[in-house]
Design a protein around this motif. Structure first.
Motif, PDB file in Angstrom:
ATOM      1  N   LEU A 122       0.835  -1.197   0.000  1.00 11.50           N
ATOM      2  CA  LEU A 122       0.000   0.000   0.000  1.00 11.50           C
ATOM      3  C   LEU A 122       0.874   1.252   0.000  1.00 11.50           C
ATOM      4  N   ILE A 123       1.329   1.613  -1.186  1.00 14.74           N
ATOM      5  CA  ILE A 123       2.088   2.837  -1.400  1.00 14.74           C
ATOM      6  C   ILE A 123       1.781   3.295  -2.819  1.00 14.74           C
ATOM      7  N   LEU A 124       1.493   4.568  -2.992  1.00 14.80           N
ATOM      8  CA  LEU A 124       1.084   5.055  -4.308  1.00 14.80           C
ATOM      9  C   LEU A 124       2.242   5.058  -5.291  1.00 14.80           C
ATOM     10  N   ALA A 125       3.425   5.471  -4.849  1.00 11.30           N
ATOM     11  CA  ALA A 125       4.588   5.523  -5.738  1.00 11.30           C
ATOM     12  C   ALA A 125       5.842   5.207  -4.928  1.00 11.30           C
ATOM     13  N   ASP A 126       6.411   4.029  -5.156  1.00  9.66           N
ATOM     14  CA  ASP A 126       7.625   3.633  -4.449  1.00  9.66           C
ATOM     15  C   ASP A 126       8.834   4.179  -5.193  1.00  9.66           C
ATOM     16  N   LEU A 127       9.088   5.467  -5.006  1.00  9.43           N
ATOM     17  CA  LEU A 127      10.201   6.117  -5.699  1.00  9.43           C
ATOM     18  C   LEU A 127      11.536   5.678  -5.098  1.00  9.43           C
ATOM     19  N   ASN A 128      12.555   5.579  -5.951  1.00  8.13           N
ATOM     20  CA  ASN A 128      13.879   5.225  -5.429  1.00  8.13           C
ATOM     21  C   ASN A 128      14.539   6.404  -4.709  1.00  8.13           C
ATOM     22  N   VAL A 129      13.886   7.562  -4.752  1.00  7.37           N
ATOM     23  CA  VAL A 129      14.349   8.742  -3.994  1.00  7.37           C
ATOM     24  C   VAL A 129      13.211   9.237  -3.107  1.00  7.37           C
ATOM     25  N   GLY A 130      12.468   8.320  -2.526  1.00  6.01           N
ATOM     26  CA  GLY A 130      11.252   8.655  -1.787  1.00  6.01           C
ATOM     27  C   GLY A 130      11.463   9.636  -0.658  1.00  6.01           C
ATOM     28  N   ILE A 131      12.471   9.400   0.194  1.00  5.87           N
ATOM     29  CA  ILE A 131      12.681  10.268   1.345  1.00  5.87           C
ATOM     30  C   ILE A 131      13.166  11.647   0.889  1.00  5.87           C
ATOM     31  N   LEU A 132      13.937  11.696  -0.217  1.00 11.16           N
ATOM     32  CA  LEU A 132      14.369  12.983  -0.770  1.00 11.16           C
ATOM     33  C   LEU A 132      13.173  13.752  -1.324  1.00 11.16           C
ATOM     34  N   TYR A 133      12.278  13.030  -1.995  1.00  9.58           N
ATOM     35  CA  TYR A 133      11.062  13.657  -2.522  1.00  9.58           C
ATOM     36  C   TYR A 133      10.215  14.228  -1.388  1.00  9.58           C
ATOM     37  N   MET A 134      10.050  13.465  -0.309  1.00  8.77           N
ATOM     38  CA  MET A 134       9.204  13.906   0.799  1.00  8.77           C
ATOM     39  C   MET A 134       9.762  15.161   1.461  1.00  8.77           C
TER      40      MET A 134
END
Length: 396
Positions: A122-134
């Motif tokens: 349950l995650i909309l987009a598992d980006l490889n830079v997720g924490i940077l995006y947030m």
């Protein structure tokens, strides 16, 4: 996400010839609707009611208890009230920027939910830079608040906006440096990758991985409260000297948007800390059913986040507002140097123990339990000394 889509196709829920891309798009759309309409927006309102109830209990007074059972519908009443209020735009203000600022704040609140890891699927987009995006999109808040203060053409609003710029930009530095130790240990910026690098047991959480990550977690949490304008760091909207700070000239729904985002950001703060340091959604594998497992993981994640939200409420109801010089001194003289030490110390730790040190996890956990026991003992001592009457009836 791929596993969930494959299981749905195999179950025949979308027909035998269902396209994986179409099923994936439909799943993302449904998940987006559930996350935003069922979690994000209602949470901001409900937590405003819960926070006022918690404040009332801590400060020995009565909170909202009239509208609905236990006053639960107070947040809806407040929303209706603000919708019905007149939307005033000052004549001397910069109208386009003035109107845009509240929506930019809401944008900074909604965008991080795209990479929120509620469970393994349950995650909309598992980006490889997720924490940077947030961390990047949440920084839009400082632009919006500064825009609101400048566009209002009001002395109090301008001072509040400038305070916000100084405060948020300053605390982004120790907050960002406190994320680096986890990145060094995992070698990834993916939210899911960071969670999978931990275990479900507390001794496997990064909070207790080593002394540097323990300090980094506390610095990140305090810095996040400062970035979110939470008491005792709510200097940009300090009503004692700035009326309402950057929001002084706002009314109606635009005024509500600022504080809706502030309350909603409590979940984002808790989600970041839970993901980086508390194991996220990790839960023991008690069943092979993918859907049941994801439900258990989502419950685990939300319990951790809501506990941190409660701690934020506790802090706000207990501590007084600090001065602006104290706020900046804490950041630049203490948090920034300590954050650099944490980053360098973690790098050395990883070089010595590339696979981690399991013994240190147990030692740190035992130390945390002992610290919690001492804290609890002191709380009980002062409660007895004050002869406070504890009411367990929630209706009071």
């Amino acid at each position: 996400m791929d596993t969930l889509v494959q299981n749905l196709i195999a179950s025949g829920a979308f027909g035998k010839n269902a396209s994986p891309s179409m099923v994936a798009a439909l799943v993302v759309f449904i998940m987006s609707a559930v996350v935003f309409l069922g979690v994000a927006f209602p949470f901001a309102g409900i937590v405003s009611w819960a926070e006022r109830r918690v404040w009332a209990r801590i400060q020995s007074r009565v909170g909202p208890n009239r509208v609905g059972p236990q006053g639960f519908l107070q947040w809806l009443a407040d929303g209706v009230k603000h919708v019905c209020k007149e939307d005033i735009i000052p004549d001397e203000s910069d109208a386009p920027l003035f109107k845009m600022a509240p929506y930019l704040v809401m944008l900074a609140f909604t965008l991080p939910w795209a990479v929120m890891p509620f469970s393994s699927s349950l995650i909309l987009a598992d980006l490889n830079v997720g924490i940077l995006y947030m961390t990047s999109v949440t920084a839009l808040t400082v632009v919006a608040v500064l825009m609101a203060g400048w566009a209002s053409n009001d002395k109090w609003s301008l001072i509040g906006g400038i305070r916000s710029a100084a405060q948020i930009v300053s605390y982004e530095i120790p907050a960002g440096l406190s994320i680096f130790p986890v990145v060094l240990m995992t070698g990834t910026l993916s939210m899911q990758g960071i969670i999978r690098a931990q275990g479900w047991a507390p001794q496997h959480w990064f909070l207790f991985a080593n002394p540097f990550t323990f300090v980094a977690a506390n610095i990140l949490y305090i810095s996040a409260l400062a970035e979110g304008n939470r008491t005792p760091f709510d200097l940009p909207e300090a009503e004692s000297e700035l009326v309402a700070g950057f929001a002084t000239e706002y009314s109606g729904m635009r005024y509500l948007f600022f504080f809706m985002a502030e309350w909603g950001n409590l979940f984002i703060i808790g989600a970041i800390i839970a993901t980086l340091f508390l194991g996220g959604w990790q839960f023991p594998h008690v069943t092979k059913n993918v859907i049941a497992m994801n439900i258990l993981q989502a419950i685990t994640f939300n319990v951790k986040v809501l506990f941190l939200v409660f701690v934020s409420m506790w802090i706000r109801a207990t501590l007084p507002r600090v001065r602006i010089d104290q706020l900046m001194t804490l950041c630049w003289k203490y948090f920034v140097p300590i954050s650099f030490v944490n980053m360098i110390g973690t790098a050395v730790w990883v070089a010595i123990w590339p696979d981690g040190n399991s013994l240190m996890g147990y030692i740190m956990l035992a130390a945390a339990i002992a610290l919690a026991a001492v804290f609890t003992q002191r709380v009980i001592y002062y409660l007895r000394r004050s002869r406070m009457e504890v009411y367990f009836n929630p209706t009071i």
